[in-house]
Enzyme design. Structure first.
Site, PDB file in Angstrom:
ATOM      1  N   HIS A  54      55.493  38.725  66.717  1.00 58.19           N
ATOM      2  CA  HIS A  54      56.172  40.018  66.847  1.00 58.19           C
ATOM      3  C   HIS A  54      56.181  40.510  68.294  1.00 58.19           C
ATOM      4  O   HIS A  54      55.636  41.566  68.611  1.00 58.19           O
ATOM      5  CB  HIS A  54      55.583  41.073  65.913  1.00 58.19           C
ATOM      6  CG  HIS A  54      54.078  41.094  65.782  1.00 58.19           C
ATOM      7  ND1 HIS A  54      53.241  41.086  66.853  1.00 58.19           N
ATOM      8  CD2 HIS A  54      53.290  41.119  64.691  1.00 58.19           C
ATOM      9  CE1 HIS A  54      52.000  41.122  66.424  1.00 58.19           C
ATOM     10  NE2 HIS A  54      52.003  41.132  65.114  1.00 58.19           N
TER      11      HIS A  54
ATOM     12  N   HIS B 219      56.360  35.308  59.623  1.00 58.50           N
ATOM     13  CA  HIS B 219      55.271  36.296  59.720  1.00 58.50           C
ATOM     14  C   HIS B 219      55.497  37.345  58.642  1.00 58.50           C
ATOM     15  O   HIS B 219      56.368  38.200  58.767  1.00 58.50           O
ATOM     16  CB  HIS B 219      55.258  36.962  61.104  1.00 58.50           C
ATOM     17  CG  HIS B 219      54.156  37.975  61.271  1.00 58.50           C
ATOM     18  ND1 HIS B 219      53.312  37.959  62.351  1.00 58.50           N
ATOM     19  CD2 HIS B 219      53.765  39.018  60.512  1.00 58.50           C
ATOM     20  CE1 HIS B 219      52.444  38.959  62.246  1.00 58.50           C
ATOM     21  NE2 HIS B 219      52.707  39.629  61.129  1.00 58.50           N
TER      22      HIS B 219
ATOM     23  N   HIS C 140      53.552  39.938  55.495  1.00 58.80           N
ATOM     24  CA  HIS C 140      52.402  40.490  54.771  1.00 58.80           C
ATOM     25  C   HIS C 140      52.790  40.678  53.316  1.00 58.80           C
ATOM     26  O   HIS C 140      53.715  41.446  53.019  1.00 58.80           O
ATOM     27  CB  HIS C 140      51.989  41.843  55.354  1.00 58.80           C
ATOM     28  CG  HIS C 140      51.569  41.755  56.789  1.00 58.80           C
ATOM     29  ND1 HIS C 140      50.262  41.560  57.174  1.00 58.80           N
ATOM     30  CD2 HIS C 140      52.292  41.794  57.932  1.00 58.80           C
ATOM     31  CE1 HIS C 140      50.192  41.505  58.499  1.00 58.80           C
ATOM     32  NE2 HIS C 140      51.421  41.642  58.981  1.00 58.80           N
ATOM     33  N   LEU C 141      52.095  40.007  52.426  1.00 59.45           N
ATOM     34  CA  LEU C 141      52.383  40.156  50.991  1.00 59.45           C
ATOM     35  C   LEU C 141      51.329  40.982  50.266  1.00 59.45           C
ATOM     36  O   LEU C 141      51.532  41.354  49.111  1.00 59.45           O
ATOM     37  CB  LEU C 141      52.494  38.774  50.321  1.00 59.45           C
ATOM     38  CG  LEU C 141      53.762  37.975  50.592  1.00 59.45           C
ATOM     39  CD1 LEU C 141      53.676  36.612  49.906  1.00 59.45           C
ATOM     40  CD2 LEU C 141      55.015  38.719  50.130  1.00 59.45           C
TER      41      LEU C 141
ATOM     42  N   ASN D 249      45.394  39.165  56.548  1.00 56.95           N
ATOM     43  CA  ASN D 249      44.592  40.382  56.776  1.00 56.95           C
ATOM     44  C   ASN D 249      44.429  41.218  55.507  1.00 56.95           C
ATOM     45  O   ASN D 249      44.741  42.398  55.462  1.00 56.95           O
ATOM     46  CB  ASN D 249      45.177  41.226  57.924  1.00 56.95           C
ATOM     47  CG  ASN D 249      46.579  41.730  57.655  1.00 56.95           C
ATOM     48  OD1 ASN D 249      47.339  41.114  56.921  1.00 56.95           O
ATOM     49  ND2 ASN D 249      46.935  42.862  58.242  1.00 56.95           N
TER      50      ASN D 249
ATOM     51  N   ASP E  97      57.425  40.388  59.973  1.00 58.40           N
ATOM     52  CA  ASP E  97      56.264  41.282  59.965  1.00 58.40           C
ATOM     53  C   ASP E  97      56.467  42.403  58.954  1.00 58.40           C
ATOM     54  O   ASP E  97      55.991  43.520  59.147  1.00 58.40           O
ATOM     55  CB  ASP E  97      55.987  41.850  61.366  1.00 58.40           C
ATOM     56  CG  ASP E  97      54.601  42.484  61.457  1.00 58.40           C
ATOM     57  OD1 ASP E  97      53.771  42.236  60.569  1.00 58.40           O
ATOM     58  OD2 ASP E  97      54.368  43.238  62.413  1.00 58.40           O
TER      59      ASP E  97
ATOM     60  N   HIS F 101      53.161  49.397  53.207  1.00 58.83           N
ATOM     61  CA  HIS F 101      52.118  50.385  52.909  1.00 58.83           C
ATOM     62  C   HIS F 101      52.784  51.414  52.013  1.00 58.83           C
ATOM     63  O   HIS F 101      53.954  51.748  52.224  1.00 58.83           O
ATOM     64  CB  HIS F 101      51.639  51.087  54.184  1.00 58.83           C
ATOM     65  CG  HIS F 101      50.912  50.192  55.145  1.00 58.83           C
ATOM     66  ND1 HIS F 101      49.600  49.832  54.977  1.00 58.83           N
ATOM     67  CD2 HIS F 101      51.321  49.583  56.285  1.00 58.83           C
ATOM     68  CE1 HIS F 101      49.221  49.038  55.979  1.00 58.83           C
ATOM     69  NE2 HIS F 101      50.249  48.860  56.783  1.00 58.83           N
TER      70      HIS F 101
ATOM     71  N   ALA G 277      50.012  51.603  60.230  1.00 60.15           N
ATOM     72  CA  ALA G 277      51.055  50.892  60.979  1.00 60.15           C
ATOM     73  C   ALA G 277      51.698  49.849  60.081  1.00 60.15           C
ATOM     74  O   ALA G 277      50.999  49.096  59.408  1.00 60.15           O
ATOM     75  CB  ALA G 277      50.430  50.218  62.202  1.00 60.15           C
TER      76      ALA G 277
ATOM     77  N   HIS H  45      48.176  37.774  67.392  1.00 57.29           N
ATOM     78  CA  HIS H  45      48.548  39.190  67.547  1.00 57.29           C
ATOM     79  C   HIS H  45      48.241  39.540  68.998  1.00 57.29           C
ATOM     80  O   HIS H  45      47.085  39.717  69.368  1.00 57.29           O
ATOM     81  CB  HIS H  45      47.766  40.088  66.586  1.00 57.29           C
ATOM     82  CG  HIS H  45      48.188  41.521  66.683  1.00 57.29           C
ATOM     83  ND1 HIS H  45      48.932  42.162  65.719  1.00 57.29           N
ATOM     84  CD2 HIS H  45      48.012  42.434  67.677  1.00 57.29           C
ATOM     85  CE1 HIS H  45      49.183  43.402  66.105  1.00 57.29           C
ATOM     86  NE2 HIS H  45      48.636  43.601  67.289  1.00 57.29           N
TER      87      HIS H  45
ATOM     88  N   LYS I 258      45.271  32.546  62.279  1.00 58.41           N
ATOM     89  CA  LYS I 258      45.731  33.809  62.857  1.00 58.41           C
ATOM     90  C   LYS I 258      44.630  34.448  63.698  1.00 58.41           C
ATOM     91  O   LYS I 258      43.522  34.671  63.216  1.00 58.41           O
ATOM     92  CB  LYS I 258      46.135  34.753  61.717  1.00 58.41           C
ATOM     93  CG  LYS I 258      46.494  36.152  62.169  1.00 58.41           C
ATOM     94  CD  LYS I 258      47.810  36.183  62.916  1.00 58.41           C
ATOM     95  CE  LYS I 258      48.029  37.537  63.560  1.00 58.41           C
ATOM     96  NZ  LYS I 258      49.212  38.214  63.092  1.00 58.41           N
TER      97      LYS I 258
END
Ligand code: NCD
Ligand code: ZN
Length: 350
Positions: free
Chosen positions: A179, A18, A20-21, A46, A252, A256, A268, A141, A104
């Site tokens: 997660h 899991h 996020h790139l 996302n 996860d 940011h 988040a 999620h 997802k």
């Protein structure tokens, strides 16, 4: 007799189930942080706009591969963002062509960039039926979005209100609860006989809600699902170190920029790609369960996804505390690295 002290550990190259790139300059900045230690990762869809179709996923995969520095090997396993308009035939095609590994599910409004997620779960029933038929996993999620439900109860409520009904209607659907943050989720996974697994993040093994809120507010620990009370963290550690095949690593890691974290309504997400393996080794070592780190980080995930474990290895070495940078620089601005709050003695040998 005191247990033998281990100071070197060679394990199969880990994967991140899991991750996020992001895209563009952020992708460029964070991708090497994952590719340094991880062989493969399930890539979250996302983006804005989200990665919905097979064509979007193929194009995103190409952008990831184009951003990979020369000499680094990394395989992105793509996911499709489930919407109420997702076409089952497109999903089946993406799976058959090897473009998408999983789908997802974001409940609409549950987390960062989830506005296009699902509000009416009956509308996605045909997609879920198709996925059950072709054996394509659904990454979930697991939080309800009902404003009347306390944020600390949203995962437990999701299990009862959404996940149980979905799994009852589609028992052959393979589901990854992502997660997980509660004892409730750990118990639910343990009590189910098949087709259910869970990922656990690095930070949820280390922080509880006091770390976010006691003695001052610490925005860099704020993520979704939000960390719960200590007894839940302990349950997650027990699951991770147990060797139980149904639990595996999904960091996860969700970058940011500091500017977006440190504002009146901060985003988040915890960014942990860089030091995850050091953090995990520390957690497993403290529990005297380093022997289970390979199962959690390198074996159980591929087994659930029906993929071979990596043939490659990494070696973790215990020594003087490692200094990680406080943040990494990206073309979009600095991104603060997860601070476990204790010294990290383990590092991955290069
Ligand atoms: C993720 C993100 O930033 O995309 N944030 C987070 O807190 N985990 C979204 C998600 O996985 O919920
Ligand atoms: Zn995520």
């Amino acid at each position: 007799m005191s247990p033998k002290i281990i100071d070197r550990l060679t394990i199969r190259r880990p994967d991140d189930w899991h991750l996020h790139l992001r895209d563009g300059a952020m992708l460029q900045g964070v991708l090497p942080e994952s590719a340094r230690h991880f062989g493969r990762a399930i890539i979250m869809p996302n983006l804005v706009p989200p990665v919905v179709t097979a064509a979007h996923a193929a194009a995103y995969r190409d952008r990831i591969m184009a951003a990979l520095p020369d000499g680094m090997a990394f395989q992105p396993l793509m996911t499709l963002y489930l919407t109420e308009d997702t076409d089952p035939a497109d999903v089946a095609r993406a799976h058959a062509d090897g473009i998408a590994t999983a789908v997802k599910l974001y409940p609409a409004g549950a987390t960062t960039n989830s506005a296009s997620g699902v509000a009416d779960f009956d509308k996605v029933r045909p997609v879920l039926e198709t996925m059950a038929e072709i054996g394509m996993p659904l990454c979930v999620h697991g939080e309800v979005t009902d404003p009347d439900i306390d944020i600390f109860d949203r995962e437990a409520a999701f299990i009862d209100k959404v996940l149980k009904p979905i799994r009852k209607k589609t028992p052959d659907l393979r589901v990854v609860m992502e997660h997980v943050t509660t004892q409730n989720a750990v118990d639910y996974v343990r009590d189910s006989s098949k087709n259910l697994a869970a990922t656990i993040t690095t930070h949820h093994l280390i922080i509880n809600r006091n770390h976010i809120l006691a003695g001052g507010i610490r925005p860099h620990y704020y993520c979704l699902p939000v960390a719960k009370r200590e007894k839940h963290r302990v349950a997650l550690v027990q699951a991770a170190i147990s060797g139980d095949k149904r639990f595996f690593l999904g960091t996860d890691s969700a970058p940011h920029t500091d500017a977006r974290k440190l504002q009146e309504c901060g985003c988040a997400g915890v960014f942990s790609a860089t030091n995850t393996m050091s953090c995990l080794a520390e957690v497993f070592d403290a529990a005297r369960k380093l022997s289970q780190l390979e199962a959690f980080a390198s074996l159980n995930g591929p087994a659930f996804y029906g993929l071979p474990a990596s043939e490659d290895t990494i070696t973790l070495v215990r020594g003087a505390p490692v200094d990680y940078p406080a943040h990494i620089d990206t073309g979009e601005g600095p991104v603060t690295l997860f601070n476990p709050g204790f010294p990290l003695h383990w590092h991955v040998e290069t």
